[in-house]
Motif scaffolding. Structure first.
Motif, PDB file in Angstrom:
ATOM      1  N   GLY A  89     -11.993   2.692  -2.609  1.00 17.97           N
ATOM      2  CA  GLY A  89     -10.987   1.641  -2.724  1.00 17.97           C
ATOM      3  C   GLY A  89     -10.561   1.121  -1.367  1.00 17.97           C
ATOM      4  N   VAL A  90     -10.376   2.040  -0.406  1.00 15.16           N
ATOM      5  CA  VAL A  90     -10.002   1.641   0.954  1.00 15.16           C
ATOM      6  C   VAL A  90     -11.160   0.924   1.634  1.00 15.16           C
ATOM      7  N   LEU A  91     -12.384   1.394   1.405  1.00 15.12           N
ATOM      8  CA  LEU A  91     -13.560   0.753   1.984  1.00 15.12           C
ATOM      9  C   LEU A  91     -13.691  -0.683   1.502  1.00 15.12           C
ATOM     10  N   VAL A  92     -13.492  -0.915   0.207  1.00 12.96           N
ATOM     11  CA  VAL A  92     -13.596  -2.276  -0.331  1.00 12.96           C
ATOM     12  C   VAL A  92     -12.519  -3.174   0.278  1.00 12.96           C
ATOM     13  N   LYS A  93     -11.303  -2.633   0.442  1.00 14.22           N
ATOM     14  CA  LYS A  93     -10.247  -3.411   1.089  1.00 14.22           C
ATOM     15  C   LYS A  93     -10.638  -3.769   2.519  1.00 14.22           C
ATOM     16  N   THR A  94     -11.234  -2.827   3.232  1.00 13.14           N
ATOM     17  CA  THR A  94     -11.636  -3.074   4.619  1.00 13.14           C
ATOM     18  C   THR A  94     -12.681  -4.176   4.697  1.00 13.14           C
ATOM     19  N   VAL A  95     -13.719  -4.065   3.878  1.00 12.31           N
ATOM     20  CA  VAL A  95     -14.798  -5.059   3.894  1.00 12.31           C
ATOM     21  C   VAL A  95     -14.276  -6.422   3.429  1.00 12.31           C
ATOM     22  N   SER A  96     -13.412  -6.418   2.431  1.00 11.44           N
ATOM     23  CA  SER A  96     -12.866  -7.672   1.931  1.00 11.44           C
ATOM     24  C   SER A  96     -12.035  -8.383   2.999  1.00 11.44           C
ATOM     25  N   THR A  97     -11.232  -7.609   3.724  1.00 10.17           N
ATOM     26  CA  THR A  97     -10.415  -8.195   4.791  1.00 10.17           C
ATOM     27  C   THR A  97     -11.292  -8.789   5.883  1.00 10.17           C
ATOM     28  N   LEU A  98     -12.325  -8.053   6.274  1.00 15.27           N
ATOM     29  CA  LEU A  98     -13.232  -8.569   7.301  1.00 15.27           C
ATOM     30  C   LEU A  98     -13.980  -9.806   6.810  1.00 15.27           C
ATOM     31  N   GLY A 156     -13.903   7.626 -12.998  1.00 15.68           N
ATOM     32  CA  GLY A 156     -15.233   8.156 -12.789  1.00 15.68           C
ATOM     33  C   GLY A 156     -15.183   9.666 -12.686  1.00 15.68           C
ATOM     34  N   ARG A 157     -16.307  10.255 -12.435  1.00 17.93           N
ATOM     35  CA  ARG A 157     -16.339  11.704 -12.288  1.00 17.93           C
ATOM     36  C   ARG A 157     -15.687  12.146 -10.985  1.00 17.93           C
ATOM     37  N   HIS A 158     -15.842  11.319  -9.951  1.00 18.23           N
ATOM     38  CA  HIS A 158     -15.350  11.695  -8.631  1.00 18.23           C
ATOM     39  C   HIS A 158     -14.183  10.849  -8.138  1.00 18.23           C
ATOM     40  N   TYR A 159     -14.051   9.638  -8.640  1.00 17.94           N
ATOM     41  CA  TYR A 159     -12.997   8.744  -8.177  1.00 17.94           C
ATOM     42  C   TYR A 159     -12.184   8.227  -9.356  1.00 17.94           C
ATOM     43  N   ARG A 160     -10.873   8.157  -9.152  1.00 16.11           N
ATOM     44  CA  ARG A 160      -9.962   7.621 -10.157  1.00 16.11           C
ATOM     45  C   ARG A 160      -8.996   6.675  -9.474  1.00 16.11           C
ATOM     46  N   LEU A 161      -9.026   5.422  -9.878  1.00 12.15           N
ATOM     47  CA  LEU A 161      -8.156   4.405  -9.308  1.00 12.15           C
ATOM     48  C   LEU A 161      -7.274   3.853 -10.422  1.00 12.15           C
ATOM     49  N   GLU A 162      -5.979   3.981 -10.276  1.00 12.30           N
ATOM     50  CA  GLU A 162      -5.066   3.517 -11.317  1.00 12.30           C
ATOM     51  C   GLU A 162      -4.939   1.995 -11.349  1.00 12.30           C
ATOM     52  N   ARG A 163      -4.986   1.377 -10.175  1.00 16.44           N
ATOM     53  CA  ARG A 163      -4.864  -0.085 -10.130  1.00 16.44           C
ATOM     54  C   ARG A 163      -5.666  -0.609  -8.939  1.00 16.44           C
ATOM     55  N   PRO A 164      -6.938  -0.856  -9.114  1.00 12.04           N
ATOM     56  CA  PRO A 164      -7.801  -1.282  -8.001  1.00 12.04           C
ATOM     57  C   PRO A 164      -7.593  -2.749  -7.617  1.00 12.04           C
ATOM     58  N   LEU A 165      -6.416  -3.048  -7.136  1.00 16.25           N
ATOM     59  CA  LEU A 165      -6.056  -4.411  -6.737  1.00 16.25           C
ATOM     60  C   LEU A 165      -6.689  -4.743  -5.395  1.00 16.25           C
ATOM     61  N   ASN A 166      -7.178  -5.965  -5.243  1.00 12.95           N
ATOM     62  CA  ASN A 166      -7.859  -6.359  -4.007  1.00 12.95           C
ATOM     63  C   ASN A 166      -7.480  -7.788  -3.636  1.00 12.95           C
ATOM     64  N   GLU A 167      -6.385  -7.926  -2.896  1.00 10.02           N
ATOM     65  CA  GLU A 167      -5.940  -9.233  -2.414  1.00 10.02           C
ATOM     66  C   GLU A 167      -5.653  -9.135  -0.920  1.00 10.02           C
ATOM     67  N   PRO A 168      -6.200 -10.055  -0.118  1.00 10.56           N
ATOM     68  CA  PRO A 168      -7.030 -11.188  -0.512  1.00 10.56           C
ATOM     69  C   PRO A 168      -8.441 -10.745  -0.889  1.00 10.56           C
ATOM     70  N   ASN A 169      -9.000 -11.448  -1.845  1.00 10.75           N
ATOM     71  CA  ASN A 169     -10.372 -11.170  -2.224  1.00 10.75           C
ATOM     72  C   ASN A 169     -11.309 -11.850  -1.221  1.00 10.75           C
ATOM     73  N   THR A 170     -12.603 -11.705  -1.442  1.00  6.05           N
ATOM     74  CA  THR A 170     -13.584 -12.180  -0.472  1.00  6.05           C
ATOM     75  C   THR A 170     -13.873 -13.667  -0.635  1.00  6.05           C
ATOM     76  N   PRO A 171     -14.029 -14.415   0.468  1.00  2.00           N
ATOM     77  CA  PRO A 171     -14.490 -15.808   0.362  1.00  2.00           C
ATOM     78  C   PRO A 171     -15.868 -15.913  -0.279  1.00  2.00           C
TER      79      PRO A 171
END
Length: 326
Positions: A89-98, A156-171
């Motif tokens: 979840g943090v990785l997706v936020k990082t890539v999305s921000t970049l 998932g088996r290894h990851y559980r995200l209660e609210r995978p919010l991603n703002e700002p999303n990717t262009p």
């Protein structure tokens, strides 16, 4: 055909004081020369191929953020992020921000990872190989859901995200290209066929040139495992297997961007096993005949003044090459 530049060795004279200025100059020059993409490895400790763990190894996404600010066109990515090193979840936020800050220039480079020394050194849990691939699939599923704007809980088996919010999303829509790195014929290529927009495999160097370095890698590392096979034959076999996995998944093989990572030693006279401009162009023609869309190279001394100058003669010729199947 496209050409990318990869950096792994940051142990430059005058570092760390000149790390920013030199990195900025390399990135700006790469863009001016005409490289299509700029990549860094995602490790926390330097690898055995580059002086070992004590060598300079800046964090990948902070580095790409700096490069994004120094450039305006060149695409950016990691080769590749080991899945266990960051929560997805943090990785997706990082890539999305970049992706947002760079104007839509990011790749999402990810793989199962292999460098357990850095994980132990920094307290990152070391998990079995089979579990790393399970986590890799879950991380990609999470990324696709977050980029699609889905905020329902992920279980998932290894990851559980209660609210995978991603703002700002990717262009980039629907999302940055997902590039899976690795050479595994079953698990890795199976994931590529089901989820990825691109794959990355090694364009193996002549093993006699780097035999001592290869010996420092873990026995299971693909560069060491395949060192006895001719590079072209390795790629040909890998792409044949990838095609099979695509057929099994009902995925058109041509949808996947095929990328390679190889040496970038380029000189006027071809000394010490380097390429001349002519032989480099011939090399990329050969890769294109194998179906390579995007060749990524790593110059041995990128911090030296003029290290990328000769590439200005190569890049325009590569742009004329049409890979097989395109």
């Amino acid at each position: 055909m496209r050409l990318g530049l990869n950096l792994t060795n940051f142990s430059w004279p005058g570092s760390p004081e000149n790390l920013g200025p030199v990195l900025g100059r390399i990135a700006r020059t790469a863009e001016e020369v005409g490289f299509d993409s700029f990549w860094v490895m995602d490790h926390f400790f330097q690898t055995p191929l580059n002086r070992g763990p004590e060598g300079a190894c800046p964090e990948a996404y902070a580095t790409l953020g700096f490069v994004a600010g120094q450039t305006s066109r060149i695409r950016l990515g990691t080769l590749v992020t080991g899945v266990v090193n960051r929560h997805p979840g943090v990785l997706v936020k990082t890539v999305s921000t970049l992706d947002a800050l760079s104007g839509g220039r990011m790749y999402f480079g990810i793989g199962a990872g292999w460098f357990e020394d850095e994980q132990r050194g920094l307290g990152i849990p070391v998990v079995p190989k089979a579990e790393r691939f399970e986590r890799l699939e879950e991380a990609i599923q999470i990324a696709r859901r977050m980029w699609a704007g889905t905020t329902e809980p992920y279980e998932g088996r290894h990851y559980r995200l209660e609210r995978p919010l991603n703002e700002p999303n990717t262009p980039q829509r629907p999302h940055p290209p997902i590039l899976i790195g690795g050479q595994g014929p079953k698990k890795t290529f199976g994931l590529v066929a089901r989820y990825a927009d691109a794959c990355n495999v090694y364009e193996l160097p002549d093993p006699d040139m780097i035999r001592e370095k290869l010996a420092k890698l873990p026995p299971q590392h693909p560069m060491r495992r395949n060192a006895h096979i001719k590079p072209a034959e390795v790629i040909r076999k890998q792409f044949a297997v990838l095609r099979e996995r695509c057929e099994e998944a009902g995925r058109p093989y041509g949808e996947i961007e095929k990328t390679t990572l190889g040496t970038g030693a380029l000189t006027k006279d071809g000394a010490d096993g380097s390429y001349t401009v002519k032989s480099a162009i011939e090399r990329f023609h050969q890769l294109a005949e194998l179906g390579v869309d995007h060749a990524i190279v790593e110059p041995p001394n990128p911090a030296e003044e003029g290290a990328l100058d000769l590439w200005a003669e190569v890049v325009p010729e590569i742009a004329k090459i049409v890979p097989a199947g395109r």
